[in-house]
Design a protein around this motif. Structure first.
Motif, PDB file in Angstrom:
ATOM      1  N   ARG A 279     -25.920  13.126  37.471  1.00  0.00           N
ATOM      2  CA  ARG A 279     -25.170  11.882  38.237  1.00  0.00           C
ATOM      3  C   ARG A 279     -25.306  10.811  37.268  1.00  0.00           C
ATOM      4  O   ARG A 279     -24.341  10.006  37.339  1.00  0.00           O
ATOM      5  N   ALA A 280     -26.404  10.657  36.770  1.00  0.00           N
ATOM      6  CA  ALA A 280     -26.426   9.348  35.650  1.00  0.00           C
ATOM      7  C   ALA A 280     -25.451   9.386  34.676  1.00  0.00           C
ATOM      8  O   ALA A 280     -25.245   8.521  34.138  1.00  0.00           O
ATOM      9  N   SER A 281     -25.179  10.677  34.230  1.00  0.00           N
ATOM     10  CA  SER A 281     -24.307  10.838  33.049  1.00  0.00           C
ATOM     11  C   SER A 281     -23.004  10.323  33.637  1.00  0.00           C
ATOM     12  O   SER A 281     -21.992  10.110  32.532  1.00  0.00           O
ATOM     13  N   GLU A 282     -22.507  10.445  34.755  1.00  0.00           N
ATOM     14  CA  GLU A 282     -21.319   9.797  35.074  1.00  0.00           C
ATOM     15  C   GLU A 282     -21.319   8.424  35.030  1.00  0.00           C
ATOM     16  O   GLU A 282     -21.882   7.886  35.773  1.00  0.00           O
ATOM     17  N   ARG A 283     -20.626   7.731  34.051  1.00  0.00           N
ATOM     18  CA  ARG A 283     -20.790   6.285  33.560  1.00  0.00           C
ATOM     19  C   ARG A 283     -19.637   5.725  32.954  1.00  0.00           C
ATOM     20  O   ARG A 283     -18.824   6.585  32.683  1.00  0.00           O
ATOM     21  N   ARG A 284     -19.584   4.423  32.907  1.00  0.00           N
ATOM     22  CA  ARG A 284     -18.598   3.747  32.306  1.00  0.00           C
ATOM     23  C   ARG A 284     -19.175   3.148  30.883  1.00  0.00           C
ATOM     24  O   ARG A 284     -20.406   2.143  31.307  1.00  0.00           O
ATOM     25  N   ILE A 285     -18.442   2.895  29.909  1.00  0.00           N
ATOM     26  CA  ILE A 285     -19.102   2.392  28.656  1.00  0.00           C
ATOM     27  C   ILE A 285     -18.029   1.626  28.015  1.00  0.00           C
ATOM     28  O   ILE A 285     -16.960   1.789  28.046  1.00  0.00           O
ATOM     29  N   ALA A 286     -18.607   0.517  27.345  1.00  0.00           N
ATOM     30  CA  ALA A 286     -17.725  -0.201  26.396  1.00  0.00           C
ATOM     31  C   ALA A 286     -17.470   0.442  25.273  1.00  0.00           C
ATOM     32  O   ALA A 286     -18.282   1.235  24.437  1.00  0.00           O
ATOM     33  N   LEU A 287     -16.352   0.102  24.473  1.00  0.00           N
ATOM     34  CA  LEU A 287     -16.104   0.716  23.067  1.00  0.00           C
ATOM     35  C   LEU A 287     -15.774  -0.437  22.199  1.00  0.00           C
ATOM     36  O   LEU A 287     -15.249  -1.389  22.618  1.00  0.00           O
ATOM     37  N   PRO A 288     -16.444  -0.031  21.150  1.00  0.00           N
ATOM     38  CA  PRO A 288     -16.205  -1.103  20.212  1.00  0.00           C
ATOM     39  C   PRO A 288     -14.784  -1.218  19.526  1.00  0.00           C
ATOM     40  O   PRO A 288     -14.008  -0.335  19.916  1.00  0.00           O
ATOM     41  N   THR A 289     -14.588  -2.388  18.840  1.00  0.00           N
ATOM     42  CA  THR A 289     -13.036  -2.445  18.408  1.00  0.00           C
ATOM     43  C   THR A 289     -12.655  -1.586  17.376  1.00  0.00           C
ATOM     44  O   THR A 289     -11.456  -0.976  17.447  1.00  0.00           O
ATOM     45  N   ARG A 290     -13.736  -0.919  16.729  1.00  0.00           N
ATOM     46  CA  ARG A 290     -13.316   0.029  15.681  1.00  0.00           C
ATOM     47  C   ARG A 290     -12.772   1.430  16.330  1.00  0.00           C
ATOM     48  O   ARG A 290     -11.867   1.836  15.762  1.00  0.00           O
ATOM     49  N   CYS A 291     -13.385   1.500  17.460  1.00  0.00           N
ATOM     50  CA  CYS A 291     -13.213   2.860  18.147  1.00  0.00           C
ATOM     51  C   CYS A 291     -11.719   2.744  18.637  1.00  0.00           C
ATOM     52  O   CYS A 291     -11.175   3.708  18.847  1.00  0.00           O
ATOM     53  N   LEU A 292     -11.357   1.441  19.365  1.00  0.00           N
ATOM     54  CA  LEU A 292     -10.454   1.327  20.033  1.00  0.00           C
ATOM     55  C   LEU A 292      -9.121   1.457  19.133  1.00  0.00           C
ATOM     56  O   LEU A 292      -8.185   2.048  19.390  1.00  0.00           O
ATOM     57  N   GLN A 293      -9.212   0.893  17.851  1.00  0.00           N
ATOM     58  CA  GLN A 293      -8.175   1.012  16.943  1.00  0.00           C
ATOM     59  C   GLN A 293      -7.888   2.413  16.253  1.00  0.00           C
ATOM     60  O   GLN A 293      -6.911   2.830  16.333  1.00  0.00           O
ATOM     61  N   LEU A 294      -9.111   3.262  16.310  1.00  0.00           N
ATOM     62  CA  LEU A 294      -8.967   4.541  15.722  1.00  0.00           C
ATOM     63  C   LEU A 294      -8.313   5.384  16.855  1.00  0.00           C
ATOM     64  O   LEU A 294      -7.570   6.388  16.609  1.00  0.00           O
ATOM     65  N   LEU A 295      -8.666   5.098  18.074  1.00  0.00           N
ATOM     66  CA  LEU A 295      -8.210   6.011  19.365  1.00  0.00           C
ATOM     67  C   LEU A 295      -6.772   5.826  19.310  1.00  0.00           C
ATOM     68  O   LEU A 295      -5.900   6.518  19.734  1.00  0.00           O
ATOM     69  N   LYS A 296      -6.083   4.367  19.319  1.00  0.00           N
ATOM     70  CA  LYS A 296      -4.886   4.275  19.306  1.00  0.00           C
ATOM     71  C   LYS A 296      -4.008   4.982  18.129  1.00  0.00           C
ATOM     72  O   LYS A 296      -3.009   5.449  18.528  1.00  0.00           O
ATOM     73  N   LEU A 297      -4.462   4.930  17.033  1.00  0.00           N
ATOM     74  CA  LEU A 297      -4.208   5.705  15.822  1.00  0.00           C
ATOM     75  C   LEU A 297      -4.139   7.281  16.212  1.00  0.00           C
ATOM     76  O   LEU A 297      -3.121   7.739  15.674  1.00  0.00           O
ATOM     77  N   HIS A 298      -5.210   7.440  16.900  1.00  0.00           N
ATOM     78  CA  HIS A 298      -5.268   9.172  17.078  1.00  0.00           C
ATOM     79  C   HIS A 298      -4.110   9.403  18.223  1.00  0.00           C
ATOM     80  O   HIS A 298      -3.510  10.375  17.928  1.00  0.00           O
ATOM     81  N   HIS A 299      -3.829   8.385  18.883  1.00  0.00           N
ATOM     82  CA  HIS A 299      -2.770   8.791  19.927  1.00  0.00           C
ATOM     83  C   HIS A 299      -1.210   9.102  19.341  1.00  0.00           C
ATOM     84  O   HIS A 299      -0.496   9.888  19.512  1.00  0.00           O
ATOM     85  N   GLU A 300      -1.174   8.144  18.343  1.00  0.00           N
ATOM     86  CA  GLU A 300       0.021   8.228  17.753  1.00  0.00           C
ATOM     87  C   GLU A 300       0.225   9.388  16.766  1.00  0.00           C
ATOM     88  O   GLU A 300       1.360   9.803  16.458  1.00  0.00           O
ATOM     89  N   GLN A 301      -0.987   9.707  16.197  1.00  0.00           N
ATOM     90  CA  GLN A 301      -0.941  10.936  15.347  1.00  0.00           C
ATOM     91  C   GLN A 301      -0.628  12.351  15.855  1.00  0.00           C
ATOM     92  O   GLN A 301      -0.484  13.278  15.637  1.00  0.00           O
ATOM     93  N   GLN A 302      -0.939  12.397  17.481  1.00  0.00           N
ATOM     94  CA  GLN A 302      -0.682  13.435  18.372  1.00  0.00           C
ATOM     95  C   GLN A 302       0.933  13.770  18.373  1.00  0.00           C
ATOM     96  O   GLN A 302       1.309  14.701  18.679  1.00  0.00           O
ATOM     97  N   LYS A 303       1.512  12.731  18.325  1.00  0.00           N
ATOM     98  CA  LYS A 303       3.079  12.710  18.280  1.00  0.00           C
ATOM     99  C   LYS A 303       3.653  13.665  17.537  1.00  0.00           C
ATOM    100  O   LYS A 303       4.440  14.766  18.154  1.00  0.00           O
ATOM    101  N   PRO A 304       3.462  13.527  16.274  1.00  0.00           N
ATOM    102  CA  PRO A 304       4.118  14.386  15.130  1.00  0.00           C
ATOM    103  C   PRO A 304       3.344  15.991  15.365  1.00  0.00           C
ATOM    104  O   PRO A 304       4.295  16.891  15.356  1.00  0.00           O
ATOM    105  N   GLU A 305       2.319  15.976  15.588  1.00  0.00           N
ATOM    106  CA  GLU A 305       1.822  17.262  15.941  1.00  0.00           C
ATOM    107  C   GLU A 305       2.488  18.119  17.235  1.00  0.00           C
ATOM    108  O   GLU A 305       2.675  19.358  17.150  1.00  0.00           O
ATOM    109  N   ARG A 306       2.833  17.309  18.353  1.00  0.00           N
ATOM    110  CA  ARG A 306       3.478  17.821  19.521  1.00  0.00           C
ATOM    111  C   ARG A 306       4.904  18.247  19.184  1.00  0.00           C
ATOM    112  O   ARG A 306       5.472  19.093  19.517  1.00  0.00           O
ATOM    113  N   GLU A 307       5.511  17.486  18.223  1.00  0.00           N
ATOM    114  CA  GLU A 307       6.746  17.609  17.939  1.00  0.00           C
ATOM    115  C   GLU A 307       6.957  18.771  17.125  1.00  0.00           C
ATOM    116  O   GLU A 307       7.857  19.624  17.112  1.00  0.00           O
TER     117      GLU A 307
END
Length: 410
Positions: A279-307
């Motif tokens: 139950r303690a493992s279910e949690r909300r965590i803060a993400l550092p700026t670097r991870c946020l930037q890479l996650l947004k880039l990762h989301h964009e990179q999924q589009k050509p893979e889907r196409e």
């Protein structure tokens, strides 16, 4: 004059219930026993409702064809019953599989022939001591199954002994099974609790240093899962938690992630999404700026893979997927991780050691233990303190050295 029949308060087959002279309530009824026979069982409770609930549960299991073990039966029979009718409903599938392996490999061969009611603490202690000093290669015939025996089967014993952690685990499984037997009033006490196995040393791990972590992340640049490895080192998420992340769990604007599930491969269901470890493992965590930037880039990179794959894209919302949109098998992630370690010219470690690396580096940065506990999702701060005691000890030595230098007269 005809005497009216006394109205039954319970239907046939439902047993009897009454209050004893000592104030407790006793309920009794007939249930299915091993060998397709029936036997009368008695259960007790502090209230009528409690005793009735216990008896009802036993009768319901009996009506489903599940035999209730007898105290005159063997430990093996009870362990089998416990695994198949009790533990299976309360444990994760992978945990139940490990329990089953433990019971079949160690408990039944060692204690299975003994009567459940006559099992003593001395029996358990003697068996554990024997297990502690017995070569498992010889006992289980591991070498004999090899095409070319090279140790035990060739009269050259390799002395493959069980680790203290494994012995403690085997002991804990036995305690869990006997504890349920006590709750069902099959036995008066849990004799395994009277046996001490000692506290094993925590499993040693080799986290990356800060320089090695930077070296690894440099090697991960350009990899399609670069964002995953950055997230692993920055947050300490478990492998299953990373692979179980869905885009709906992320709030990239607020910079947070909700950890709600884990992805695991099970023997029955294949790749399966399960609740978090605790139950303690279910949690909300803060993400550092670097991870946020890479996650947004990762989301964009999924589009050509889907196409690229078109209608064969099978995306179901996971953040990290294969090139076809499917969830990633944990084993395949481990392979990719080991490949990156080689590329970075780093020693081989487990993927889970990235989690230890995160915690170790945070401790070295003087981050409070309670913050690390919440980030990692430990159930209790004592777990965090125990696992990383060696880090805290090293920091204490450094602090004492610094203090000694400050107080030096030279």
């Amino acid at each position: 004059m005809t005497v009216p029949k006394r109205k039954k308060t319970r239907a046939n087959g439902e047993g009897t219930i009454y209050q004893r002279k000592d104030g407790r309530w006793e309920a009794a009824g007939y249930v299915l026993a091993p060998g397709n026979t029936r036997r009368r069982v008695r259960v007790y409770g502090t209230t009528r409702k409690e005793a009735l609930a216990k008896l009802t549960e036993k009768i319901a299991n009996s009506n489903r064809g599940l035999p209730v073990p007898s105290t005159q039966g063997s430990v093996a029979a009870y362990l089998t019953y416990w695994l198949e009718t009790v533990a299976v409903h309360h444990l994760r599938e992978n945990t139940h599989t490990r329990y089953t392996t433990c019971v079949n490999r160690y408990l039944i061969p060692g204690l299975g022939k003994k009567k459940l009611a006559k099992l003593t603490a001395k029996d358990v202690r003697t068996w554990l001591n024997q297990l502690r000093t017995t070569c498992q290669c010889c006992t289980r015939g591991i070498d004999a199954r090899r095409d070319q025996p090279r140790c035990c089967a060739a009269d050259q014993c390799c002395h493959k002994l069980l680790s203290p952690l494994t012995l403690t685990y085997i002991h804990s499984v036995l305690k869990s099974a006997l504890e349920h037997a006590v709750r069902e009033e099959e036995i008066p006490r849990n004799v395994a609790r009277n046996v001490r196995t000692g506290t094993p040393r925590p499993r040693r791990f080799e986290p990356l240093t800060a320089d090695e972590a930077r070296q690894f992340l440099t090697a991960a640049q350009g990899h399609r899962l670069h964002a995953l490895f950055e997230l692993a080192l920055h947050t300490g998420l478990r492998k299953g938690e990373l692979l179980g992340l869905r885009w709906e769990d992320l709030n990239l604007d607020a910079g947070t992630a909700a950890i709600r599930r884990t992805l695991q491969r099970t023997s029955a269901g294949g790749l399966t999404t399960l609740p978090t470890k605790t139950r303690a493992s279910e949690r909300r965590i803060a993400l550092p700026t670097r991870c946020l930037q890479l996650l947004k880039l990762h989301h964009e990179q999924q589009k050509p893979e889907r196409e690229a794959v078109g209608t064969r894209w099978q995306h179901d919302g996971h953040v990290f997927t294969t090139a076809q949109g499917r969830p990633i098998d944990p084993t395949n992630l481990t392979r990719a991780f080991i490949t990156l370690l080689r590329k970075a010219d780093l020693r081989r470690i487990r993927f889970h050691d990235l989690r230890h690396t995160t915690a170790t580096l945070l401790l070295e940065q003087d981050v409070e233990l309670v913050v690390i506990k919440e980030l990692l999702g430990h159930a209790h701060i004592g777990v965090t303190a125990t696992v990383y005691a060696h880090v805290r000890l090293r920091l204490q030595r450094e602090a004492m050295t610094a203090l000694g230098n400050a107080l030096s007269h030279s």
